[in-house]
Design a protein around this motif. Sequence first.
Motif, PDB file in Angstrom:
ATOM      1  N   ILE B  39      81.906  -8.316  48.861  1.00 47.31           N
ATOM      2  CA  ILE B  39      83.450  -9.300  49.058  1.00 47.31           C
ATOM      3  C   ILE B  39      83.641  -8.701  50.812  1.00 47.31           C
ATOM      4  O   ILE B  39      84.044 -10.232  51.973  1.00 47.31           O
ATOM      5  CB  ILE B  39      84.478  -8.675  49.027  1.00 47.31           C
ATOM      6  CG1 ILE B  39      84.759  -8.608  47.097  1.00 47.31           C
ATOM      7  CG2 ILE B  39      85.848  -8.606  49.234  1.00 47.31           C
ATOM      8  CD1 ILE B  39      85.273  -7.204  46.500  1.00 47.31           C
ATOM      9  N   ILE B  79      82.686 -14.779  43.543  1.00 48.63           N
ATOM     10  CA  ILE B  79      83.065 -14.422  44.082  1.00 48.63           C
ATOM     11  C   ILE B  79      83.587 -14.518  45.940  1.00 48.63           C
ATOM     12  O   ILE B  79      84.153 -14.633  46.442  1.00 48.63           O
ATOM     13  CB  ILE B  79      82.679 -12.621  44.279  1.00 48.63           C
ATOM     14  CG1 ILE B  79      83.193 -12.296  42.666  1.00 48.63           C
ATOM     15  CG2 ILE B  79      83.707 -11.578  44.973  1.00 48.63           C
ATOM     16  CD1 ILE B  79      84.546 -12.489  42.438  1.00 48.63           C
ATOM     17  N   ILE B  83      86.116 -16.416  47.734  1.00 42.22           N
ATOM     18  CA  ILE B  83      86.544 -16.018  49.354  1.00 42.22           C
ATOM     19  C   ILE B  83      87.061 -16.942  50.758  1.00 42.22           C
ATOM     20  O   ILE B  83      86.904 -16.867  51.652  1.00 42.22           O
ATOM     21  CB  ILE B  83      85.727 -14.522  49.568  1.00 42.22           C
ATOM     22  CG1 ILE B  83      86.007 -13.743  48.706  1.00 42.22           C
ATOM     23  CG2 ILE B  83      85.915 -13.981  51.043  1.00 42.22           C
ATOM     24  CD1 ILE B  83      85.479 -12.222  48.267  1.00 42.22           C
ATOM     25  N   VAL B 102      89.775  -6.378  48.003  1.00 38.77           N
ATOM     26  CA  VAL B 102      88.595  -6.198  47.753  1.00 38.77           C
ATOM     27  C   VAL B 102      89.225  -5.808  45.696  1.00 38.77           C
ATOM     28  O   VAL B 102      88.301  -6.067  44.986  1.00 38.77           O
ATOM     29  CB  VAL B 102      88.401  -5.071  48.358  1.00 38.77           C
ATOM     30  CG1 VAL B 102      87.011  -3.967  47.000  1.00 38.77           C
ATOM     31  CG2 VAL B 102      87.998  -5.448  49.653  1.00 38.77           C
ATOM     32  N   PHE B 105      89.460  -9.164  44.393  1.00 38.31           N
ATOM     33  CA  PHE B 105      88.318  -9.195  43.821  1.00 38.31           C
ATOM     34  C   PHE B 105      87.708  -8.764  42.593  1.00 38.31           C
ATOM     35  O   PHE B 105      86.113  -9.052  41.737  1.00 38.31           O
ATOM     36  CB  PHE B 105      87.599  -9.767  45.360  1.00 38.31           C
ATOM     37  CG  PHE B 105      88.457 -11.730  45.649  1.00 38.31           C
ATOM     38  CD1 PHE B 105      88.089 -12.475  45.022  1.00 38.31           C
ATOM     39  CD2 PHE B 105      88.876 -11.154  46.780  1.00 38.31           C
ATOM     40  CE1 PHE B 105      88.592 -13.413  45.036  1.00 38.31           C
ATOM     41  CE2 PHE B 105      89.412 -12.132  47.213  1.00 38.31           C
ATOM     42  CZ  PHE B 105      89.296 -13.734  46.453  1.00 38.31           C
TER      43      PHE B 105
END
Lengths: 286, 177
Positions: B39, B79, B83, B102, B105
């Motif tokens: 992330i 992921i 983002i 965070v 996700f």
Amino acid sequence: MFFKKRVFLALLLGVLFLFFLSQKNKHSSLISLQAGWVDRAAMSLIAPVLNSVNRLWFFTKDTWNHYIALVKINRENQLFHDKLKTQELYILSLEEKLKVQRQAQPKESQFTSLGYEGIMARVIGYDPFSQVQAIMISVGSKNGVGLDQPVITSDGLVGRVIRVYGHSSQVLLVVDNHFAVDVIDHETRVRGLLVGSGTKAGLGSLPLMSHLEFLGLGQSMYEGDLLVTSGLNGVYPPSIPVGNLVRLKSSKENQLAVLPSVDFSTLSHVFVITKMNLNEKNKVTP
Amino acid sequence: MKVVFFLLWALILLFFQVGFRFQLGNFVVNFDFLTTMVIYVGFTLPLFSGLITVLGVSILMSAFSIIPQEMIILVNLIIFVSIRFLIEQIYSEAYLTKSIWVFLFSLLSLYLRSEDRINLLSIFSQALVNGILSFPLFIVWDKTFFIWLKILSIKRADLTGADFFQAKNTHRRFVKW
């Protein structure tokens, strides 16, 4: 004068003796069951005094024994109490040492005496993802470990080897949803397939439990029953404890949850069975 | 160099991720540092170097996991790309806001990876742990990443107009007409 006095005393003695004889002739024995007026008079005078003296004596004795003398007993009691506490602590420390020793460093001889050949291993890690119930152990192919070998502790079945490296291996735990083992109820001898946790089993909120599948109709099992490996699939030796049956309030109808015998949160050492040298009587044929 | 920085961090943190696991009642949590790193990479690195980093981190993760490698790579890429796709809408300098992202996700990542192991309480608690841990981790990564770039990036000279003029003249000197 002196003579008169002696005669008087002799006469008195004679009278008293005659009185005694007359009384003796009345009764056949010296024991009288009927008190005379003299006795009664004497008794009525003496008895209250005796009673009072006796009461006073017993009161004093009782006070002494139960109060004053108890000071010593109390001290003695305290001493015994302290000794008992020390002994209890000593026993507890010995029990704890024994438990720690059994849990932390189980010896190979524990398992080899059961007819299993294998190797002790340390748990060195877990799967990087917390949802996966797998562990890493400190022995690999260089130590004779191979795929699908059963892993146990003194409490029961841990899982089976699913990946082997040179000096380490990965073990799938009995509570993972990809794990399955043929088990038998120790009490009722009912057979079933034990599968790890998972949403299909209705155990989504209990990742550290297993459940039973493929049970025959009409077969009865009871809460608390111990499940052991049947040994029928040939991978796992027979009679290794796997878990106990528990009833869950949230479980589906006819859902049988199993609480594993091994506490995975404190697992530190395991035994990998590399070869099973079972006696003829322990062998199970399908 | 950016990729190497994250791979080194991943190697260090993998030790903690694999070595520790905590059982809280009926659910299990661990230090899921590498998911947090994926992330962070999404927030920090551009698309190409980010993709390589995510690929490297995923391969490291899969070496220790029984989950298929393709599944781990795929989930981490989903992921990362998500983002990058939403970066203009979700980007923030505040660490607290980043921690919340965070958490969210991580929920998505854990859900995609769970297969039949879906345990909402476990996923939620693991995502919460990731969110809390990301707060100090993001600060540490920001600081160390800055130092790393400062040490290892190619140093450029501070050229002025006079230098340029001089260079031009010097150059001219050797020009053969």
